[in-house]
Enzyme design. Sequence first.
Site, PDB file in Angstrom:
ATOM      1  N   GLU A 267      10.964   2.351 -10.105  1.00  0.00           N
ATOM      2  CA  GLU A 267      11.805   3.074  -9.148  1.00  0.00           C
ATOM      3  C   GLU A 267      11.155   4.356  -8.625  1.00  0.00           C
ATOM      4  O   GLU A 267      11.427   4.803  -7.517  1.00  0.00           O
ATOM      5  CB  GLU A 267      13.145   3.467  -9.786  1.00  0.00           C
ATOM      6  CG  GLU A 267      14.039   2.316 -10.158  1.00  0.00           C
ATOM      7  CD  GLU A 267      13.853   1.919 -11.611  1.00  0.00           C
ATOM      8  OE1 GLU A 267      12.737   1.493 -11.984  1.00  0.00           O
ATOM      9  OE2 GLU A 267      14.831   2.039 -12.371  1.00  0.00           O
ATOM     10  N   ASN A 268      10.344   4.984  -9.468  1.00  0.00           N
ATOM     11  CA  ASN A 268       9.771   6.283  -9.086  1.00  0.00           C
ATOM     12  C   ASN A 268       8.539   6.158  -8.190  1.00  0.00           C
ATOM     13  O   ASN A 268       7.690   7.039  -8.192  1.00  0.00           O
ATOM     14  CB  ASN A 268       9.460   7.120 -10.334  1.00  0.00           C
ATOM     15  CG  ASN A 268       8.535   6.418 -11.301  1.00  0.00           C
ATOM     16  OD1 ASN A 268       8.641   5.212 -11.495  1.00  0.00           O
ATOM     17  ND2 ASN A 268       7.626   7.156 -11.913  1.00  0.00           N
TER      18      ASN A 268
END
Lengths: 220, 220, 227, 227
Positions: B55-56
């Site tokens: 996600e990052n």
Amino acid sequence: MSATTAAFKPFTRQQMAQRAAADIPEGWYVNLGIGIPTLVADYVPMDREVIFHSENGVLGMGPAPEKDKIEPWLINAGKQYVTLRTGGSYCHHADSFAMIRGGHLDLCVLGAFQVADNGDIANWATSDNDSAPAVGGAMDLATGARRLWVLMEHTAKDGTPKLVTRCTYPLTAPGAVKRIYTNLATIDVTERGFVVLDIAPGLSLADLQARTEAKLHLPG
Amino acid sequence: MSATTAAFKPFTRQQMAQRAAADIPEGWYVNLGIGIPTLVADYVPMDREVIFHSENGVLGMGPAPEKDKIEPWLINAGKQYVTLRTGGSYCHHADSFAMIRGGHLDLCVLGAFQVADNGDIANWATSDNDSAPAVGGAMDLATGARRLWVLMEHTAKDGTPKLVTRCTYPLTAPGAVKRIYTNLATIDVTERGFVVLDIAPGLSLADLQARTEAKLHLPG
Amino acid sequence: MINKIVQTMAETMSGIKDDSVVLLGGFGAVGQPNALIEGLIEQGAKDLTVAANNAGVGHVGLARLMELGRVRKIICSFPRSSDPVVFETLYRAGKIELEIVPQGTLAERMRAAGAGVPAFFTATGVGTKMALGKEHRDIGGRTYILEHALKGDVGLVEAWEADRWGNLTFKQAGRNFNPVVAMASDLTLVQAQHIRALGEIDPDHIVTPGIFVNRVLHVPYGDPAGF
Amino acid sequence: MINKIVQTMAETMSGIKDDSVVLLGGFGAVGQPNALIEGLIEQGAKDLTVAANNAGVGHVGLARLMELGRVRKIICSFPRSSDPVVFETLYRAGKIELEIVPQGTLAERMRAAGAGVPAFFTATGVGTKMALGKEHRDIGGRTYILEHALKGDVGLVEAWEADRWGNLTFKQAGRNFNPVVAMASDLTLVQAQHIRALGEIDPDHIVTPGIFVNRVLHVPYGDPAGF
């Protein structure tokens, strides 16, 4: 028209562009519309850093290249070859319009068919039956930039006023214009309506009013 | 529980991860949730190219680095050090979640507290009064990925079934789960409800049903 | 000459008002603008609303800002951490407001603010308690909820490189929320590890152009450590 | 081994159906996927809806596709060009449908499709005929209209570099609509000037990651010419 107008000297396009350029401070992010507004960049000296934006993902646009230094991949929104200033950058269309629509441009300068004294601008279609109206980025720019200035002739070729009480052409954006540079005057759009900042040499306010549909005011 | 269950051998976490990994074909874009799902990557051989997303803003995540080769700027969503595979890339959070929310991930594998036989998943809070519920990217992943698989223990530590007719914990997403890998079975979530694909050695379907709140079906 | 590079923390922080909405870049310790958060602690603004992915660790940075009673509300996706004691104590005591937002919705709300989108529909959160009280709408056979832009009065950003026009790059996973925080904030303040001469960063490789940046402070702190 | 690089135009174009929505990258001649448009002409799909910034020039590319009667509808911001004869003839004869969209709304609608946002509010077009029939809403004291995502069944993209995972870079202003077309399309087809070995493009410099790309064809045509 009255006899007093015989002697007046309208501003040239270059003078209009120069006048607008003088009002742009260092550090502003500015989008110049296709046509006369493009000339404004020529009158911002390179040592006054103004960062020009082009809708097609160019930030920090510089002047047109010399003929033998054209970069075929580097065009502006008017599809003319341009250069990139040191410090400039590229981005994609959604990011480029995020700059416009997100209120990150200090200024946009557009041409127009009509501007009303409530700030309405019409610059993309001359009738509701235009065979194939082409809006491009005009609505995004007029709506999104923090300030909208217009650079245009004061009247149409047939003498019809372009500074009006109500636009008759299809609007680009309502209540958006803050200032107008014409070949006859510089005019602010205020709560009171049109306020005249300066007039072409030899032209009287009455003569300017005769070429303007909406009421003109003096500052103060 | 009945005596027949004495001899059964539940799948280990490694076996669960291995089982899920075997079902991931080359070329899929996959996000593995924090916890057991992370183990799945260990069972996808490097020559079967599966592209792991974090996600990052990390696409093409590789295995954990050797201790002396840690890149302090390269972590995953679980805030563990990872590596980047050749061909991987970085992006910002909005672009990373555009991949998730725009339906570009082929698969997401999450842990869960409960899965209902209509595909509802609850995996972020154990009660409506959780003191400080932490959702992270779970809802985006559960809702956005093309397929959602769950990797979890078949029952809670106290034996309470986690495969239920209706989630009692707050939902992460309704109707999202397609398949569940537990320590006791692999189960598809279908229009008919839970369909058992395989069972841990030595465990009967009746015994599996006894540990499952919702009705289990056989394929076909 | 445009020069967004400032020399002192005081200058960087000048003008931040009480009641501001402050957006923080960073994910875990990576790309977190720690020096600027310390600067904000020093600067003194209070009654802040802070939006960040997390809600602080231990007693430093954001946790310290909260501990000093300067944060009225936290908007985040994941208030848990290895040591969330400050947040949890304040939250249980009813001394801090919490708005939990799915991580992707948080990023998209910031991007929307930067892009002039005041509200958008999303499927994330539909059918969950995140959707309570929100407008629902069926579009093309699927149900969505309406989420609103999250604009910052101030944005704190950590960058790898910066030049005097405010052009930025980020290192690996240090990019994370930083570019969206920059575009979503009225006053974007940047701590940069490296200051580059104008033109030194390739125009094709600039990630956040200077139009989204107001001030840059050189903070060459090295590598992130600890989460 | 993942290999999105295909060897023939026929393979690139396989599976495009009649009635598809086709999104085109490019702005003017720069970054325009001319070879792929020729490939689409050859491929034969008809009743297409084409979204692009412009509506074709002269009798080649998009103009040719329209002239062959294969385009039912054009979605664009600027149907005028140096030589818009094909479009204008069809339009006046009522043989092609036109949806005019402000350029920023066009880009944002594509980006929204790629990001899972089915609809969003924008100020662009409010008070103009673009707003006719659209939902209006006051948010924070300003009026906005609702615009919907524009998803492509097929996206045609021109890139500078590509690798076998489909990672892309673009050259200067050749970026334009290409990255948003890639993310908005179910089947994204790319013509790339240069094929790079995997890993040759710096992970920090990849503009469009392969997750948004399905097939890549090597088309080293050189510089764009003519608008």
